[in-house]
Design a protein around this motif. Structure first.
Motif, PDB file in Angstrom:
ATOM      1  N   ALA A  79       7.608   5.691 -84.557  1.00  0.00           N
ATOM      2  CA  ALA A  79       8.655   5.254 -83.635  1.00  0.00           C
ATOM      3  C   ALA A  79       9.599   4.255 -84.302  1.00  0.00           C
ATOM      4  N   LEU A  80       9.058   3.354 -85.112  1.00  0.00           N
ATOM      5  CA  LEU A  80       9.907   2.357 -85.765  1.00  0.00           C
ATOM      6  C   LEU A  80      10.807   2.991 -86.829  1.00  0.00           C
ATOM      7  N   TYR A  81      10.290   3.955 -87.570  1.00  0.00           N
ATOM      8  CA  TYR A  81      11.139   4.650 -88.533  1.00  0.00           C
ATOM      9  C   TYR A  81      12.286   5.372 -87.824  1.00  0.00           C
ATOM     10  N   LEU A  82      11.980   6.052 -86.737  1.00  0.00           N
ATOM     11  CA  LEU A  82      13.015   6.759 -85.983  1.00  0.00           C
ATOM     12  C   LEU A  82      14.033   5.782 -85.399  1.00  0.00           C
ATOM     13  N   ALA A  83      13.538   4.636 -84.907  1.00  0.00           N
ATOM     14  CA  ALA A  83      14.448   3.632 -84.357  1.00  0.00           C
ATOM     15  C   ALA A  83      15.327   3.033 -85.446  1.00  0.00           C
ATOM     16  N   GLU A  84      14.775   2.885 -86.644  1.00  0.00           N
ATOM     17  CA  GLU A  84      15.533   2.305 -87.749  1.00  0.00           C
ATOM     18  C   GLU A  84      16.636   3.254 -88.228  1.00  0.00           C
ATOM     19  N   PHE A  85      16.302   4.539 -88.331  1.00  0.00           N
ATOM     20  CA  PHE A  85      17.246   5.477 -88.941  1.00  0.00           C
ATOM     21  C   PHE A  85      17.996   6.335 -87.917  1.00  0.00           C
ATOM     22  N   ARG A  86      17.531   6.355 -86.662  1.00  0.00           N
ATOM     23  CA  ARG A  86      18.290   7.009 -85.593  1.00  0.00           C
ATOM     24  C   ARG A  86      18.529   5.974 -84.494  1.00  0.00           C
ATOM     25  N   ASP A  87      17.728   6.029 -83.423  1.00  0.00           N
ATOM     26  CA  ASP A  87      17.807   5.019 -82.373  1.00  0.00           C
ATOM     27  C   ASP A  87      16.537   5.097 -81.535  1.00  0.00           C
ATOM     28  N   TRP A  88      16.420   4.181 -80.565  1.00  0.00           N
ATOM     29  CA  TRP A  88      15.217   4.115 -79.745  1.00  0.00           C
ATOM     30  C   TRP A  88      15.080   5.325 -78.815  1.00  0.00           C
ATOM     31  N   ILE A  89      16.187   5.940 -78.412  1.00  0.00           N
ATOM     32  CA  ILE A  89      16.098   7.131 -77.562  1.00  0.00           C
ATOM     33  C   ILE A  89      15.362   8.252 -78.300  1.00  0.00           C
ATOM     34  N   TRP A  90      15.784   8.525 -79.540  1.00  0.00           N
ATOM     35  CA  TRP A  90      15.110   9.548 -80.341  1.00  0.00           C
ATOM     36  C   TRP A  90      13.638   9.201 -80.562  1.00  0.00           C
ATOM     37  N   TYR A 126      11.028  -9.677 -91.865  1.00  0.00           N
ATOM     38  CA  TYR A 126      10.731  -8.295 -92.232  1.00  0.00           C
ATOM     39  C   TYR A 126      11.600  -7.338 -91.421  1.00  0.00           C
ATOM     40  N   THR A 127      12.006  -6.240 -92.032  1.00  0.00           N
ATOM     41  CA  THR A 127      12.792  -5.230 -91.339  1.00  0.00           C
ATOM     42  C   THR A 127      11.871  -4.319 -90.516  1.00  0.00           C
ATOM     43  N   LYS A 128      12.497  -3.531 -89.648  1.00  0.00           N
ATOM     44  CA  LYS A 128      11.699  -2.577 -88.870  1.00  0.00           C
ATOM     45  C   LYS A 128      11.006  -1.578 -89.782  1.00  0.00           C
ATOM     46  N   ALA A 129      11.657  -1.211 -90.876  1.00  0.00           N
ATOM     47  CA  ALA A 129      11.024  -0.302 -91.840  1.00  0.00           C
ATOM     48  C   ALA A 129       9.816  -0.966 -92.510  1.00  0.00           C
ATOM     49  N   ASP A 130       9.927  -2.259 -92.839  1.00  0.00           N
ATOM     50  CA  ASP A 130       8.783  -2.991 -93.398  1.00  0.00           C
ATOM     51  C   ASP A 130       7.616  -2.999 -92.412  1.00  0.00           C
ATOM     52  N   ILE A 131       7.943  -3.287 -91.160  1.00  0.00           N
ATOM     53  CA  ILE A 131       6.897  -3.348 -90.131  1.00  0.00           C
ATOM     54  C   ILE A 131       6.234  -1.988 -89.977  1.00  0.00           C
ATOM     55  N   ALA A 132       7.043  -0.922 -89.996  1.00  0.00           N
ATOM     56  CA  ALA A 132       6.489   0.424 -89.865  1.00  0.00           C
ATOM     57  C   ALA A 132       5.557   0.746 -91.027  1.00  0.00           C
TER      58      ALA A 132
END
Length: 443
Positions: free
Chosen positions: A182-193, A278-284
């Protein structure tokens, strides 16, 4: 099950290395893998770190995030309607059987709730988000109750430690996708996706429910004799009848305190990672991917340790581990933005979380009367999460009043009452289940 098949199943042993391999090879182990996945997938999205990270990402303050987390309180109260799950099949899907009917209905509602959360805008207003969290948490809590009852009823008591580890494996896979995915998708697309993708993954446990077998109900007529009112009080009366009032209350209190140090920091972990740079990608990558694999390793270590040494001694090991792992987060607090500190803290935290989770499941399963599996196990699970959940609801205010470092030290010190209670319970804890299964269906 009766007749030759039951007779053939009765002597099967699940002890030792060969027994563990046999338990993991059963069809029920595969079923629990996917049902565990269905239980783990929605939790972070509606009741824990992914949701709180999303809220922080759109600018909500820590106090509001902590309070919004209380909207998932149905996970704490599932024992209130679990008697209906024990007594009746869900009307619209009753043709599937008592357990599977509730499973299918709850899984579908979870999927609907995640779709609803996908299209909410917490930066505009939190009321719609809270409403969808309430719906999804009610369905998710119901699903958890039925999965726990299914696991206890579908296999003999001596296979429960292995099935608990298998369930935990699936649960952790769900956490990987709901966290890292979910965090990768939110980082590179958005929370809806992100939320729509997670909703689609609920099709896996739904298909499992449609394909798996209904567990054989106990041959005891206790459940059949009780009326609607008795469906609510009889499971609780049975628990205290088996243990006595004093011991029963002490056991419930111990279960409630066991994972408190870990749970009290759960809501704040996502915001803490962001605030540490940390970024969302780091957290993911670290928390939701690497960390979950560490949790899986801890879960299998817990399953093997329980099989080898019993759960009583492992309760002591897990109690210390859960508390001390909180102190590992001081590395991150003192070294903000350093990726090595993130990996070190997550390694310690998730190893002991996974270990303690399996130990606790094995312990709580031993306390459960199989005539009332859904109700009694739901009560125990609710108590295991209740104190930490409410403490997590105000944890944001504590962090704002002190600091993250102080917060982690205080959370570790909350282990002291648990250790004192375990010392009193030590000679009173029984290693064998209170009630062996009446039937011994093939696992």
């Amino acid at each position: 099950m009766s007749g030759p098949a039951a007779a053939a199943d009765a002597p099967v042993s699940y002890k030792g290395w060969r027994g563990i391999r046999r338990a993991f090879a059963t069809p029920s182990a595969v079923t629990m893998l996917f049902l565990g996945f269905g239980s783990g997938l929605p939790f972070l999205l509606i009741a824990s770190q992914t949701l709180s990270t999303r809220l922080r990402d759109v600018g909500l303050d820590l106090g509001s995030i902590g309070l919004i987390s209380l909207a998932s309180f149905f996970y704490l109260l599932k024992f209130l309607w679990a008697p209906l799950i024990d007594r009746y099949a869900f009307p619209l899907t009753a043709f599937l059987g008592r357990r599977r009917s509730w499973l299918l209905a709850s899984q579908i509602v979870v999927m609907i709730g995640l779709v609803g959360l996908a299209f909410t805008r917490p930066d505009v207003g939190v009321a719609p988000l809270v409403g969808w969290v309430l719906l999804a948490s009610f369905a998710g809590a119901t699903q958890d109750s039925v999965v726990d009852a299914y696991r206890i009823e579908v296999a003999p008591a001596n296979a429960q430690a292995a099935l608990a580890a298998t369930y935990t494996l699936g649960y952790r896979f769900g956490l990987i996708l709901a966290g890292a995915g979910a965090l990768y998708l939110a980082e590179f697309r958005d929370w809806i996706w992100a939320y729509l993708a997670m909703a689609s993954l609920m099709l896996l446990p739904i298909m499992t429910t449609l394909l798996c077998r209904e567990p054989v109900a106990p041959e005891s007529t206790v459940v059949r004799r009780i009326d609607f009112v008795g469906a609510f009080w009889q499971p609780f009366a049975s628990f205290f009848s088996n243990n006595g009032v004093a011991l029963g209350l002490a056991l419930l209190l111990f279960v409630g305190l066991f994972k408190f140090p870990d749970q009290v920091i759960g809501v704040m972990s996502g915001p803490f990672y962001l605030d540490s740079g940390y970024t969302k990608a780091d957290i993911a990558t670290v928390s939701k991917l690497f960390g979950v694999w560490m949790g899986i390793a801890g879960a299998f270590a817990g399953g093997i340790a329980v099989a080898a040494f019993g759960f009583r001694r492992m309760l002591l090991v897990a109690t210390f581990g859960v508390a001390l792992s909180n102190l590992a987060f001081l590395l991150m607090a003192q070294n903000p933005g350093q990726i090595w500190a993130f990996y070190a803290a997550i390694s310690a935290d998730n190893l002991f979380q996974g270990f303690a989770g399996v130990v606790l499941i094995a312990f709580m399963s031993s306390l459960t009367d199989r005539n009332f599996t859904a109700t009694q196990f739901a009560l125990l699970v609710s108590l295991a999460n209740l104190p930490g959940k409410f403490a997590g609801g105000v944890s944001g205010y504590l962090v704002e009043a002190t600091s993250y470092s102080t917060f982690f030290v205080l959370s570790a010190l909350t282990v002291l009452p648990t250790l004192l209670l375990l010392a009193w319970l030590w000679r009173r804890i029984r290693e064998t289940p209170q009630q062996a299964p009446v039937a011994s269906p093939a696992a």
